[in-house]
Scaffold this active site. Structure first.
Site, PDB file in Angstrom:
ATOM      1  N   GLU A  45       0.837  -1.202   0.000  1.00  0.00           N
ATOM      2  CA  GLU A  45       0.000   0.000   0.000  1.00  0.00           C
ATOM      3  C   GLU A  45       0.873   1.254   0.000  1.00  0.00           C
ATOM      4  O   GLU A  45       0.578   2.230  -0.703  1.00  0.00           O
ATOM      5  CB  GLU A  45      -0.910   0.028   1.234  1.00  0.00           C
ATOM      6  N   TYR A  77     -14.850  27.206  -0.511  1.00  0.00           N
ATOM      7  CA  TYR A  77     -14.828  25.753  -0.658  1.00  0.00           C
ATOM      8  C   TYR A  77     -13.800  25.267  -1.673  1.00  0.00           C
ATOM      9  O   TYR A  77     -13.282  24.168  -1.530  1.00  0.00           O
ATOM     10  CB  TYR A  77     -16.214  25.186  -0.967  1.00  0.00           C
ATOM     11  N   GLU A  97      -8.085   6.341  10.121  1.00  0.00           N
ATOM     12  CA  GLU A  97      -8.464   7.162  11.273  1.00  0.00           C
ATOM     13  C   GLU A  97      -7.511   8.344  11.434  1.00  0.00           C
ATOM     14  O   GLU A  97      -7.930   9.467  11.707  1.00  0.00           O
ATOM     15  CB  GLU A  97      -8.466   6.321  12.561  1.00  0.00           C
ATOM     16  N   LYS A 122     -11.936   4.113   1.675  1.00  0.00           N
ATOM     17  CA  LYS A 122     -10.799   3.386   1.111  1.00  0.00           C
ATOM     18  C   LYS A 122     -11.370   2.268   0.233  1.00  0.00           C
ATOM     19  O   LYS A 122     -11.463   1.110   0.648  1.00  0.00           O
ATOM     20  CB  LYS A 122      -9.928   2.836   2.246  1.00  0.00           C
TER      21      LYS A 122
END
Length: 143
Positions: A45, A77, A97, A122
């Site tokens: 990863e 934004y 997290e 993910k």
């Protein structure tokens, strides 16, 4: 019944705008910010990277911005989206997290932001069974 506003939806001298008071906090939502990054627990990863999708809702007071029609009175934004993608693209971490916390800090660095909810998806997580998505959602406010 008379219209509160003149034709075209704008206030007139005869029909001044009514001051509106929020009953709930205002919110701004960015959905589906796409980031290619190298976060994850596994070596592959970190090496190969993968897509992450980020959704953010920011609670803020937009009364002054609406009254003045001034972008400097609100949270831009477009700028916020760029800041989030930049922060999420660098400095690999193991956990989504941790990535969500990083994004929350970016949003709350803006003084107008009162609270934020961040969801990090993910979609290509290394899970051994078929799945549609995995995500974490956090909600944080200024201390």
């Amino acid at each position: 019944m008379t219209d509160e506003f003149a034709p075209g939806g704008t206030p007139s001298a005869q029909n001044p705008p009514t001051l509106l008071v929020p009953t709930e906090p205002d919110s701004l939502t960015l959905t589906g910010l796409a980031v290619q990054a190298n976060h994850g627990v596994y070596d592959f990863e970190r090496r190969d990277g993968q897509p992450f999708i980020i959704d953010v809702t920011v609670w803020l007071n937009t009364v002054d911005a609406a009254a003045s029609d001034d972008i400097d009175q609100t949270l831009h934004y477009g700028d916020l989206a760029s800041e989030i993608v930049e922060a999420a693209s660098k400095d690999p971490v193991d956990l989504i997290e941790t990535l969500a916390e990083r994004v929350a800090l970016v949003v709350l660095a803006h003084a107008i932001s009162d609270r934020v909810q961040v969801t990090v998806h993910k979609p290509e997580a290394p899970i051994a069974v078929p799945f549609g998505d995995v995500s974490i959602t956090i909600t944080r406010r200024r201390a």
